[in-house]
Motif scaffolding. Structure first.
Motif, PDB file in Angstrom:
ATOM      1  N   SER A   1       0.717  -1.217  -0.081  1.00  0.00           N
ATOM      2  CA  SER A   1       0.092  -0.053   0.130  1.00  0.00           C
ATOM      3  C   SER A   1       0.706   1.402   0.028  1.00  0.00           C
ATOM      4  O   SER A   1       2.075   1.299   0.471  1.00  0.00           O
ATOM      5  CB  SER A   1      -0.966  -0.076   1.193  1.00  0.00           C
ATOM      6  OG  SER A   1      -0.064  -0.019   2.550  1.00  0.00           O
ATOM      7  N   ASN A   2       0.379   2.409  -0.477  1.00  0.00           N
ATOM      8  CA  ASN A   2       1.035   3.721  -0.845  1.00  0.00           C
ATOM      9  C   ASN A   2       1.409   4.124   0.685  1.00  0.00           C
ATOM     10  O   ASN A   2       2.530   4.659   1.097  1.00  0.00           O
ATOM     11  CB  ASN A   2       0.229   4.755  -1.315  1.00  0.00           C
ATOM     12  CG  ASN A   2      -0.033   4.400  -2.650  1.00  0.00           C
ATOM     13  OD1 ASN A   2       1.112   3.730  -3.262  1.00  0.00           O
ATOM     14  ND2 ASN A   2      -1.079   4.831  -3.298  1.00  0.00           N
ATOM     15  N   SER A   3       0.443   3.956   1.768  1.00  0.00           N
ATOM     16  CA  SER A   3       0.826   4.466   3.031  1.00  0.00           C
ATOM     17  C   SER A   3       2.004   3.642   3.639  1.00  0.00           C
ATOM     18  O   SER A   3       2.939   4.217   4.350  1.00  0.00           O
ATOM     19  CB  SER A   3      -0.426   4.280   4.087  1.00  0.00           C
ATOM     20  OG  SER A   3      -0.753   2.947   4.180  1.00  0.00           O
ATOM     21  N   LEU A   4       2.082   2.337   3.348  1.00  0.00           N
ATOM     22  CA  LEU A   4       3.355   1.638   4.161  1.00  0.00           C
ATOM     23  C   LEU A   4       4.273   1.993   3.036  1.00  0.00           C
ATOM     24  O   LEU A   4       5.777   1.964   3.941  1.00  0.00           O
ATOM     25  CB  LEU A   4       2.993   0.039   3.981  1.00  0.00           C
ATOM     26  CG  LEU A   4       3.735  -0.940   4.624  1.00  0.00           C
ATOM     27  CD1 LEU A   4       3.772  -0.567   6.058  1.00  0.00           C
ATOM     28  CD2 LEU A   4       3.432  -2.503   4.205  1.00  0.00           C
ATOM     29  N   ARG A   5       4.373   2.169   1.951  1.00  0.00           N
ATOM     30  CA  ARG A   5       5.532   2.564   1.214  1.00  0.00           C
ATOM     31  C   ARG A   5       6.032   3.968   1.748  1.00  0.00           C
ATOM     32  O   ARG A   5       7.482   3.891   1.970  1.00  0.00           O
ATOM     33  CB  ARG A   5       5.342   2.820  -0.155  1.00  0.00           C
ATOM     34  CG  ARG A   5       4.982   1.585  -1.116  1.00  0.00           C
ATOM     35  CD  ARG A   5       4.691   1.664  -2.455  1.00  0.00           C
ATOM     36  NE  ARG A   5       4.150   0.757  -3.245  1.00  0.00           N
ATOM     37  CZ  ARG A   5       5.133  -0.045  -3.904  1.00  0.00           C
ATOM     38  NH1 ARG A   5       6.445   0.314  -3.795  1.00  0.00           N
ATOM     39  NH2 ARG A   5       5.022  -1.047  -4.641  1.00  0.00           N
ATOM     40  N   LYS A   6       5.256   4.861   2.074  1.00  0.00           N
ATOM     41  CA  LYS A   6       5.676   6.170   2.583  1.00  0.00           C
ATOM     42  C   LYS A   6       6.196   5.942   3.991  1.00  0.00           C
ATOM     43  O   LYS A   6       7.404   6.502   4.354  1.00  0.00           O
ATOM     44  CB  LYS A   6       4.589   7.015   2.707  1.00  0.00           C
ATOM     45  CG  LYS A   6       3.930   7.503   1.398  1.00  0.00           C
ATOM     46  CD  LYS A   6       2.665   8.551   1.443  1.00  0.00           C
ATOM     47  CE  LYS A   6       2.174   8.911   0.192  1.00  0.00           C
ATOM     48  NZ  LYS A   6       1.033   9.703   0.309  1.00  0.00           N
ATOM     49  N   LEU A   7       5.750   5.114   4.626  1.00  0.00           N
ATOM     50  CA  LEU A   7       6.323   4.757   6.163  1.00  0.00           C
ATOM     51  C   LEU A   7       7.695   4.219   6.054  1.00  0.00           C
ATOM     52  O   LEU A   7       8.590   4.645   6.753  1.00  0.00           O
ATOM     53  CB  LEU A   7       5.427   3.733   6.937  1.00  0.00           C
ATOM     54  CG  LEU A   7       5.853   3.399   8.305  1.00  0.00           C
ATOM     55  CD1 LEU A   7       6.104   4.774   9.310  1.00  0.00           C
ATOM     56  CD2 LEU A   7       4.952   2.190   8.852  1.00  0.00           C
TER      57      LEU A   7
END
Length: 263
Positions: A8-14
């Motif tokens: 997911s994009n949120s996990l990638r950003k994290l």
């Protein structure tokens, strides 16, 4: 077996934020601690190089998180515990040993040069990375790449002509030159390692994802630590007390305004 769902994009950003913070804090704090160790009487170069990669087991925490995430997306029965196969493992062993040699060269140079000088010279690794990337993996040059190479080359060239301006007090010209050569060698070899990692990924015939890259870095740091451990055993560095680590907490003593060139 169904293909794994993309991260997911949120996990990638994290992960991106965590990686960036780790690079900034580790790069700055690590260099300072290494220099402060030698500045306050430390002399064990192999111990210093060992500590640069000895914290690699903490990566297991990140691998555990990614494993649990893959279990949810792939199912517990279909999830491999280890993704890295033998060709990539063999590459991690070789690159890890090279990386251990880089850590030794960096520590040896830090024992002789102020951090301002060593950091400036070591930054030239980007130029060597670009050159080796072009030779090994056919990475194309862009105007931004050329601009970076020029700027990173000019700084150390000017420094070389004025090499005595930031020499630590009491250090001989021979020691200063040796440190200069060592940090330059570390920059060259490190510039070779990064494209070599990319080449290993290409030759591995595996789908490269975040977990596999973390596993590769984990094994690379592990074998770099093994390399330094062997050096410590040969030079009997394990007999040294680790009391010097208390220096890290004595920040008041570190900030001596009367010695601007000490670090």
């Amino acid at each position: 077996m169904e293909p794994a769902k993309p991260m997911s994009n949120s996990l990638r950003k994290l992960f991106l934020v965590v990686s960036a913070i780790s690079m900034i804090v580790g790069g700055c704090a690590g260099s300072l601690v290494i220099r402060l160790y030698f500045l306050h009487g430390g002399s064990k170069i192999w111990l210093s190089s060992f500590l640069q990669t000895a914290g690699c087991p903490i990566i297991l925490v990140l691998l555990a998180i990614t494993y649990m995430a893959r279990q949810k997306s792939e199912g517990s029965k279909n999830t491999k515990f280890i993704l890295m196969e033998k060709p990539l493992f063999n590459a991690s062993v070789i690159i890890g040993i090279i990386f251990g040699a880089i850590a030794y060269l960096y520590s040896a140079a830090s024992s002789k040069l102020p951090i301002s000088t060593s950091s400036l010279i070591y930054s030239c690794q980007l130029a060597f990375t670009a050159g080796f990337a072009f030779l090994l993996v056919k990475q194309k040059f862009t105007p931004y790449t050329v601009n970076t190479l020029v700027l990173l080359t000019i700084g150390p060239a000017i420094l070389a002509f004025n090499a005595t301006s930031d020499r630590p007090e009491g250090e001989s010209t021979k020691d200063y030159i040796i440190g200069f050569v060592m940090i330059g060698s570390a920059a060259v070899v490190n510039g070779f390692v990064l494209p070599l990692m990319e080449l290993a990924y290409k030759k591995a015939n595996q789908e490269i994802n975040f977990t596999l890259a973390v596993e590769f870095n984990m094994m690379m740091c592990f074998f770099a630590t093994v390399f330094s451990t062997v050096g410590m055993l040969i030079h009997k560095d394990f007999q040294l007390s680790f009391v010097w680590l208390i220096l890290v907490t004595n920040t008041v003593e570190f900030c001596d305004p009367g010695s601007p060139n000490d670090i």
